[in-house]
Design a protein around this motif. Structure first.
Motif, mmCIF file in Angstrom:
data_model
loop_
_atom_site.group_PDB
_atom_site.id
_atom_site.type_symbol
_atom_site.label_atom_id
_atom_site.label_comp_id
_atom_site.label_asym_id
_atom_site.label_seq_id
_atom_site.Cartn_x
_atom_site.Cartn_y
_atom_site.Cartn_z
ATOM 1 N N LEU A 49 8.640 4.333 3.035
ATOM 2 C CA LEU A 49 8.024 3.063 3.436
ATOM 3 C C LEU A 49 8.643 2.592 4.737
ATOM 4 O O LEU A 49 9.748 3.000 5.113
ATOM 5 N N GLN B 247 6.624 -3.209 3.922
ATOM 6 C CA GLN B 247 5.621 -2.716 2.987
ATOM 7 C C GLN B 247 6.069 -2.954 1.532
ATOM 8 O O GLN B 247 7.268 -3.068 1.247
ATOM 9 N N SER C 55 4.184 -0.753 -3.969
ATOM 10 C CA SER C 55 2.897 -0.198 -4.380
ATOM 11 C C SER C 55 2.296 0.702 -3.302
ATOM 12 O O SER C 55 1.386 1.495 -3.563
ATOM 13 N N GLU C 56 2.810 0.571 -2.044
ATOM 14 C CA GLU C 56 2.300 1.392 -0.952
ATOM 15 C C GLU C 56 3.013 2.738 -0.883
ATOM 16 O O GLU C 56 2.666 3.589 -0.063
#
Length: 286
Positions: free
Chosen positions: A200, A204, A207-208
């Motif tokens: 990430l 962010q 969940s990303e």
């Protein structure tokens, strides 16, 4: 003359008695005056007895005879369960022996009280549950009638048959003591391989980040414990939950490594610089 007559008389007596002796005349022996015991004197059978742990004696009646005067009674193999033998031996005016057998049956344990069983985990069998409690008058163990049974559902109680198995199985019967309840808890998932999280950029949400791979001993999926959280660039691991498809298993948490890089600075508004007079330095602005 008298001596000759006396000698002749004695000789005659000797010859006559000798002749009778050759013919079978002899003095009666004590055994020939006794009566032999006959099977008909002992009628009936001996009823079945039950094991007591001590020598078992039975009352014997010989028709028309008196115990201790006309006969004596002895027993063999009369302690443990099985076949015992009673022997009647003639005494006094009677001779010979008579024998009969009788059965000593196993005793039945006496149970009272209540039993309980330790919990088991889904997937285990009844053999993994220990039975405790109750009162019984002999040594032995409580056992499940079918220890191979595997309950079909977790977070639920089931009742199954229990038996008592005596330590001295030669002399005591195995008995049923009824049904006992056992509670089945959820099983714990075993994660065999951890999933890998995609990197990430700071700012962010978890969940990303995609969780890929990973393996457990049951079917299910790996998800972030806090999917809406934005980890800092300093974070190195995050909590992931494995959610099993089978409701008989508990979800389990693990720690998964996560790479969070710093975000690039973005200038949304370009500043405007004031004009300068020649020879002025930039630092003089403002």
């Amino acid at each position: 003359m008298r001596r000759k007559l006396l000698f002749g008389f004695l000789t005659m007596v000797f010859l006559v008695c000798g002749a009778f002796a050759l013919a079978g005349c002899k003095e009666d022996s004590p055994s020939e005056n006794k009566t032999a015991l006959q099977d008909s004197m002992w009628s009936g059978t001996i009823s079945e007895q039950v094991y007591t742990g001590e020598a078992i004696t039975v009352d014997i009646a010989i028709n028309g005879l008196q115990a201790g005067v006309d006969y004596e009674v002895s027993s063999t193999d009369n302690i443990n369960a099985g076949t015992a033998t009673v022997t009647v031996t003639g005494i006094g005016k009677y001779t010979g022996t008579l024998t009969k057998t009788f059965t000593i049956a196993k005793a039945t344990p006496v149970f009272s009280g209540e039993l309980s069983a330790s919990d088991i985990v889904f997937g285990q069998t009844l053999a993994d549950s220990k039975i405790i409690g109750g009162n019984i008058n002999v040594e032995g163990t409580y056992q499940w009638a079918d220890p191979s049974i595997q309950p079909s559902e977790a977070e639920k109680s089931f009742e199954y048959d229990v038996k008592f198995v005596p330590q001295d199985s030669d002399n005591y019967n195995e008995i049923s003591v009824g049904k006992v309840s056992v509670y089945v808890k959820k099983a714990v998932v075993v994660v065999e391989e951890e999933p890998v999280a995609s990197a990430l950029v700071y700012g962010q949400k978890l969940s990303e980040s995609t969780l890929s791979g990973g393996k457990a001993n049951v079917k299910g999926s790996f998800v972030w414990a806090e999917p809406d959280r934005m980890p800092s660039a300093a974070d190195e691991v995050e909590t992931v939950i494995f959610q099993p498809e089978d409701k008989n298993y508990d979800a389990v948490e693990i720690q998964v490594a996560l790479s969070v890089s710093k975000a690039a600075t973005q200038i949304t508004t370009v500043p405007t610089a004031a004009g300068l007079v020649y020879s002025h330095r930039l630092g003089a602005l403002g």
